[in-house]
Design a protein around this motif. Sequence first.
Motif, PDB file in Angstrom:
ATOM      1  N   LEU A  10       7.870  -1.644   5.354  1.00  0.00           N
ATOM      2  CA  LEU A  10       6.912  -1.232   4.332  1.00  0.00           C
ATOM      3  C   LEU A  10       5.481  -1.263   4.861  1.00  0.00           C
ATOM      4  O   LEU A  10       4.662  -0.386   4.542  1.00  0.00           O
ATOM      5  N   ALA A  11       5.202  -2.263   5.706  1.00  0.00           N
ATOM      6  CA  ALA A  11       3.852  -2.349   6.287  1.00  0.00           C
ATOM      7  C   ALA A  11       3.603  -1.140   7.193  1.00  0.00           C
ATOM      8  O   ALA A  11       2.530  -0.515   7.145  1.00  0.00           O
ATOM      9  N   ASP A  70      14.735  -9.529   4.359  1.00  0.00           N
ATOM     10  CA  ASP A  70      13.378  -9.609   3.779  1.00  0.00           C
ATOM     11  C   ASP A  70      12.318  -9.317   4.847  1.00  0.00           C
ATOM     12  O   ASP A  70      11.400  -8.538   4.635  1.00  0.00           O
ATOM     13  N   LYS A  71      12.510  -9.942   6.014  1.00  0.00           N
ATOM     14  CA  LYS A  71      11.533  -9.779   7.094  1.00  0.00           C
ATOM     15  C   LYS A  71      11.494  -8.315   7.555  1.00  0.00           C
ATOM     16  O   LYS A  71      10.429  -7.727   7.744  1.00  0.00           O
ATOM     17  N   GLY A  72      12.667  -7.736   7.705  1.00  0.00           N
ATOM     18  CA  GLY A  72      12.755  -6.345   8.162  1.00  0.00           C
ATOM     19  C   GLY A  72      12.130  -5.392   7.160  1.00  0.00           C
ATOM     20  O   GLY A  72      11.408  -4.457   7.530  1.00  0.00           O
ATOM     21  N   TRP A  94       5.125   1.768   7.046  1.00  0.00           N
ATOM     22  CA  TRP A  94       5.101   2.978   6.197  1.00  0.00           C
ATOM     23  C   TRP A  94       3.714   3.158   5.575  1.00  0.00           C
ATOM     24  O   TRP A  94       3.173   4.265   5.532  1.00  0.00           O
ATOM     25  N   LYS A  95       3.129   2.038   5.140  1.00  0.00           N
ATOM     26  CA  LYS A  95       1.798   2.094   4.507  1.00  0.00           C
ATOM     27  C   LYS A  95       0.780   2.670   5.484  1.00  0.00           C
ATOM     28  O   LYS A  95      -0.078   3.462   5.096  1.00  0.00           O
ATOM     29  N   LYS A  96       0.930   2.291   6.749  1.00  0.00           N
ATOM     30  CA  LYS A  96      -0.034   2.750   7.769  1.00  0.00           C
ATOM     31  C   LYS A  96       0.001   4.267   7.914  1.00  0.00           C
ATOM     32  O   LYS A  96      -0.985   4.894   8.290  1.00  0.00           O
ATOM     33  N   THR A  97       1.149   4.894   7.645  1.00  0.00           N
ATOM     34  CA  THR A  97       1.249   6.354   7.812  1.00  0.00           C
ATOM     35  C   THR A  97       0.498   7.099   6.723  1.00  0.00           C
ATOM     36  O   THR A  97       0.222   8.284   6.860  1.00  0.00           O
ATOM     37  N   GLY A  98       0.235   6.419   5.597  1.00  0.00           N
ATOM     38  CA  GLY A  98      -0.458   7.075   4.481  1.00  0.00           C
ATOM     39  C   GLY A  98       0.416   8.091   3.758  1.00  0.00           C
ATOM     40  O   GLY A  98      -0.064   8.862   2.936  1.00  0.00           O
ATOM     41  N   GLN A  99       1.710   8.132   4.094  1.00  0.00           N
ATOM     42  CA  GLN A  99       2.610   9.122   3.475  1.00  0.00           C
ATOM     43  C   GLN A  99       3.220   8.611   2.175  1.00  0.00           C
ATOM     44  O   GLN A  99       3.189   7.417   1.883  1.00  0.00           O
ATOM     45  N   SER A 100       3.811   9.561   1.405  1.00  0.00           N
ATOM     46  CA  SER A 100       4.566   9.213   0.197  1.00  0.00           C
ATOM     47  C   SER A 100       5.744  10.158   0.114  1.00  0.00           C
ATOM     48  O   SER A 100       5.599  11.363   0.360  1.00  0.00           O
ATOM     49  N   ILE A 101       6.908   9.638  -0.175  1.00  0.00           N
ATOM     50  CA  ILE A 101       8.100  10.512  -0.272  1.00  0.00           C
ATOM     51  C   ILE A 101       8.032  11.374  -1.524  1.00  0.00           C
ATOM     52  O   ILE A 101       8.443  12.527  -1.521  1.00  0.00           O
TER      53      ILE A 101
END
Length: 222
Positions: free
Chosen positions: A211-212, A204-206, A214-221
């Motif tokens: 996800l945090a 859960d922690k990992g 990933w959000k900073k990158t502003g990307q979406s797969i």
Amino acid sequence: MKFFVDTADVAEIKSLAASGLLDGVTTNPSLIAKSGRPMLEVIREIADVVPGPVSAEVTATDHTTMMKEAHKLHAIGRGRNDNITIKVPLTPDGLRTCKTLAGEGVMVNVTLCFSAAQAILAAKAGASFISPFIGRLDDIGEDGMVLIDDIVQIYRNYPAFKTEVLAASIRHPMHVVDAAKIGAHVVTVPPNILRMLFNHPLTDKGLDAFLADWKKTGQSIL
Ligand code: E4P
């Protein structure tokens, strides 16, 4: 290792079956009573949801009546997944019933096994599964896992025995892990314990951290 769920709660079974990790189901008269529903209806619904073996237990104690009950329960699977496994208690009548049913090509799960000697008899009677109850032995101060180890070792000595060791009366995730280390073929696990197997706080922690970031990158797969 095959995973069975030990419950007669059809909603739970449906939800766990969706994971694709469920190989079968075990029920017993106490679990049917807990469901508060008619047994034949419950078994029919479970047999539709899970293609793997679904254990339905006889409640008679004499061979003749056990056979009648077994045929009625087994017939539920016909035209469905043909997956009803008849559960019989480890008694002389139960083993006689096991031998007869095995001769008819019906899968049998011999339940309430508390000794290696009993497990040898079940294998000789042609059981598809032997169910040693780990938790109930632990409850009386014995080591249930020693019994699993003994039975696995004994069955390995006799390749003619086709009986699978189904570790039952599982009380916590380490029962599952220890049974797997020993080489039990199957574990039947209550739903709440089965769900515990998925969890680890570091997962859960990992995931939160990934996800945090990933959000900073502003990307979406997608
Ligand atoms: C096995 O098939 C039994 O239904 C079950 O594992 C018994 O578990 P319990 O000792 O928790 O009742």
